[in-house]
Design a protein around this motif. Structure first.
Motif, short mmCIF file in Angstrom:
data_model
loop_
_atom_site.label_atom_id
_atom_site.label_comp_id
_atom_site.label_asym_id
_atom_site.label_seq_id
_atom_site.Cartn_x
_atom_site.Cartn_y
_atom_site.Cartn_z
N HIS A 38 0.91 -1.15 -0.02
CA HIS A 38 -0.03 0.07 0.10
C HIS A 38 1.00 1.22 0.02
N GLN A 39 2.10 1.21 0.26
CA GLN A 39 3.03 2.44 0.37
C GLN A 39 3.84 2.43 -0.74
N MET A 59 13.65 -1.24 -2.55
CA MET A 59 13.25 0.10 -3.43
C MET A 59 11.69 0.14 -3.42
N LYS A 60 11.15 1.24 -4.08
CA LYS A 60 9.86 1.37 -4.36
C LYS A 60 9.49 1.49 -5.87
N VAL A 61 8.33 1.53 -6.05
CA VAL A 61 7.98 1.22 -7.54
C VAL A 61 8.48 2.51 -8.20
N PHE A 62 8.41 3.71 -7.65
CA PHE A 62 9.04 5.05 -7.93
C PHE A 62 10.53 5.09 -8.48
N ASP A 63 11.20 4.20 -8.06
CA ASP A 63 12.81 4.10 -8.16
C ASP A 63 12.79 3.11 -9.56
N VAL A 64 11.73 2.20 -9.70
CA VAL A 64 11.82 1.47 -10.97
C VAL A 64 11.32 2.16 -12.26
N ARG A 93 -5.24 -5.69 3.50
CA ARG A 93 -4.49 -4.65 3.08
C ARG A 93 -4.36 -4.64 1.70
N PHE A 94 -4.07 -3.51 1.05
CA PHE A 94 -3.89 -3.48 -0.47
C PHE A 94 -2.38 -4.00 -0.88
#
Length: 771
Positions: free
Chosen positions: A287-288, A312-317, A367-368
């Motif tokens: 969810h984050q 990592m987060k999806v924004f890094d990829v 949770r998402f």
């Protein structure tokens, strides 16, 4: 019945018989005491009774109320029913009904009364007391409303709910969701225990729950096993809370069937191995936006290790996905459940690559969870770019074809206007002497109309549908003539230079159209250099083994004369170049450009079998290269001299057909000056009527093709069907090579294009008549 009246009836405020010693007590009693006759006359009332109905004193009430049924009861039927019960049973206890006060307000009352008979004479009366129960009735109504609301909420709740007696487990009630989830109907379970239905898979779980509830504790979100009506075991999540109903302990039981979510959880575990081996990249996102799972393909395509990705987060990829869009993305994904889109991912070395992303949404343990399947589409993108180039070539060809249709319609209407203007001017000229001072001006206007007619023909060139007047040309000569015009019109701070090859091959072209191409390119170049610059025009012979540019799929090898026009202006972006030949596309301000110049140039070049290409970059100027097919054999040939003989007239009958009244009027005047007898018609239907009325006396029909109603072509067919020898001349703004050719093939004898001159029309008619 005796007519002797009772003593206390003669005294309205007297105490009822036998109660005299209680006078003070009755008069001040907190409840309303009364005596009345069976007919509804009040004989006695205490203070509370009078005030209950809004009277100051009992006397005032007794004197005012003459019939209690209509004056004190909200509904007179209640008084009648009360009286009948008294007379039948001799006593009425707690009879409840609505009463009316003196001011008209309504209140609820409880009546208690008995029948009293005098010993002598048998006269009877009603004695009793009344209490105001409005507060109690309102409380009861409120209680009923609360119960109804609770029942509505309970029955319509989306969660499976049951109310159970704590002591023995007997089911008090269940809602509709309980029926839907478990399969048991209310009638199946109400009044029975859960052990009788076999609802609990494990009885010890129920015992533990009851023990906690008995100690006043809530039991929240516990997993357990239960059976539905078919005996099928299911996975559930329940919560329970103790409640009191009529001072007895109950508990409310809330159930959620999580069988399917449990299966999803099992499926995730069972399919993890398969996802690890999948050829496409798979990423799980929480969810984050944090990556919580990455398969081997994801590591291979991005270059990161699994441990690196999970930090990592999806924004890094995804370099095009900022974290500010994450919350909205979750909202959209929850709503749609599945989304497919194209984007970019970033490798460990920073290199981006195109991907097709399919994201799915699930709820996992409340949770998402987003699951993204990412496919590297680098190869597919290359293929699509090549396909788009091919489609653009086809689209450009289709645009020119569509424009040709549009241009035909515009040319027709515009030529009609030119015909009206030119014809009227010719009539004016015919009445003038050569020495008139207006003659030069009128001839200038006639020349302008002829020029306008040629420009209208260029509209047809957009779609390569107009007939061109081609002849062998020396392109260098045409360049020289065009530059002379430009030098007289462009600003002085623009320098024009030329590099023209000697021994240039001849081309077969229309000189007016070649001039138009040169002027269009020159004018555009001037507009691109508002502060001055250089304009270079070059010619040379060139032999192409392949097409001149990759964008020209129909370019054939052979000999060409290359015309190059280069300016040092502001240049164009790639986006502008992609649309530079589109009709009506312009980057100029409103009122300073039509967007037809380069479209016309493109049409002219293509109609000559040539090819045109544009090179430009912002700030680097622009170059246009035009490849004109060279003649197989060189040599310029002079045009045959045109005849200047005056056309002859006659006395034959001419039927002129056109939907423009001005053209009909003008054509009549012109032809009548040559001695002809003229008929006119605005529709094809009218043509057939006139032709039939004249019975073969119409010698020539001058027919416009574009008309309302049946249209010119159908009119021609009907004319020839009725009279195969009919002589029809087609007059149209369309080209002879287009609609005119079809009409000639049907049986028309001739064609004349609008706008035509008076001599031209007369000569054409005479030629058809004499043929």
């Amino acid at each position: 019945m005796s007519t002797k009246r009772s003593p206390f009836m003669n005294h309205p405020h007297a105490i009822p018989p036998g109660l005299e010693e209680w006078h003070d007590l009755l008069m001040n009693a907190p409840v309303g005491v009364f005596t009345s006759t069976p007919e509804g006359r009040i004989l006695y009332a205490n203070q509370a009774f009078a005030r209950l109905y809004g009277f100051e004193t009992p006397r005032a009430m007794i004197e005012t109320v003459t019939e209690v049924g209509s004056q004190l009861y909200a509904e007179s039927s209640d008084r009648e029913q009360f009286r009948q019960q008294l007379q039948t049973h001799g006593r009425v206890v707690n009879y409840e009904c609505r009463m009316v006060r003196r001011d008209g307000s309504i209140f609820w009352a409880s009546l208690n009364a008995r029948v009293v008979r005098e010993q002598k004479g048998g006269t009877e009366s009603f004695q009793g007391y009344i209490t105001d129960i409005s507060d109690r009735r309102r409380a009861e109504q409120k209680s009923r409303c609360s119960e109804e609301k609770f029942t509505i909420v309970f029955m319509s709740a989306p969660n499976c709910m049951a109310i159970v007696r704590l002591v023995d487990g007997v089911v008090h009630d269940v809602n509709q969701a309980f029926e839907q989830v478990t399969g048991w109907q209310r009638s199946d379970v109400i009044g029975k225990t859960s052990s009788e239905s076999g609802f609990w898979v494990n009885a010890k779980e129920r015992e533990a729950m009851v023990g906690e509830l008995a100690r006043g504790r809530d039991v929240l979100q516990r997993e357990f096993g239960f059976r539905n009506r078919n005996g099928e075991p299911r996975d559930g999540l329940y919560s329970a809370r103790p409640i009191q109903i009529e001072d007895q302990p109950y508990y409310i039981f809330i159930l959620q069937d999580i069988t399917e979510s449990k299966r999803v959880e099992e499926s995730l575990r069972l399919t993890q191995f398969a996802m690890d081996q999948a050829p496409d990249s798979i990423l799980w996102v929480d969810h984050q936006g944090a990556l919580i799972y990455a398969n081997r393909a994801a590591c291979s395509s991005t270059g990161f290790t699994k441990e690196e990705l999970l930090r990592m987060k999806v924004f890094d990829v995804d370099p095009d996905f900022p974290d500010s869009k994450w919350e909205q993305h979750k909202v959209d994904l929850r709503r749609l459940e599945k989304m497919t889109f194209e984007g970019r991912h970033k490798r460990k070395n920073g290199q981006p690559y195109p991907v097709e992303v399919t994201t799915n949404y699930i709820e996992y343990k409340g949770r998402f969870l987003g699951i993204a399947f990412d496919r590297d589409i680098s190869e597919r993108k290359k293929y699509e770019e090549e396909r788009e180039k091919m489609q653009n070539r086809l689209f450009q060809a289709q645009k020119m074809e569509s424009l040709g249709i549009l241009a035909g319609g515009v040319a027709h209407d515009f030529n009609n206007l030119l015909q009206i203007i030119g014809g009227n001017l010719e009539l004016l000229l015919s009445s003038k002497y050569p020495e008139d001072t207006d003659m030069p001006r009128l001839k200038t206007v006639i020349w302008s109309i002829e020029r306008a007619g040629k420009l209208v023909q260029q509209l047809l060139l957009f779609g390569r549908k107009a007939v061109t007047q081609r002849k062998p040309l020396d392109l260098n000569h045409e360049v020289d003539e065009a530059i002379k015009i430009l030098e007289r019109t462009i600003p002085k701070m623009i320098l024009i230079s030329r590099h023209l090859a000697s021994n240039l091959w001849s081309v077969s072209a229309d000189s007016v159209q070649v001039e138009q191409v040169l002027l269009n390119l020159g004018t555009n170049a001037v507009d691109a250099m508002p502060n001055g610059g250089k304009l270079l025009v070059e010619t040379k012979n060139i032999v192409l083994d392949v097409g001149p540019v990759s964008g020209e799929a129909d370019a054939e090898p052979g000999r060409y004369v290359l015309l190059t026009v280069t300016d040092s202006g502001c240049g164009m972006t790639r986006e502008t170049i992609n649309h530079v030949f589109d009709p009506f596309f312009t980057t100029k301000e409103v009122g300073k450009g039509t967007g037809l110049g380069l479209a016309s140039t493109y049409g002219i070049v293509k109609s000559h079998g040539g090819h045109i290409q544009c090179y430009s970059e912002p700030g680097q100027g622009t170059t246009f290269k035009i490849y004109w097919p060279a003649l197989a054999q060189d040599g310029l040939h002079s045009e045959l001299p045109s005849s200047s003989d005056e056309p002859q007239g006659g006395d034959e009958s001419i039927l002129v057909v056109d939907d423009e009244p001005e053209i009909l009027k003008l054509s009549r005047e012109i032809l009548e000056t040559f001695g002809y007898r003229v008929f006119t018609a605005e529709t094809g239907e009218r043509v057939l009527e006139i032709h039939a009325q004249q019975q073969g006396k119409i010698d020539v029909v001058l027919l416009d093709l574009n008309m309302p109603g049946m249209g010119g072509t159908n009119c021609l067919l009907h004319l020839l069907a009725e009279d195969p020898s009919a002589k029809v001349i087609i007059a149209s703004g369309y080209s002879e090579n287009g609609q005119g050719r079809d009409a000639l093939s049907i049986g028309a004898k001739g064609f004349i294009g609008k706008p035509y001159q008076m001599k031209e029309l007369a000569a054409k008619i005479r030629a058809i008549l004499d043929h």
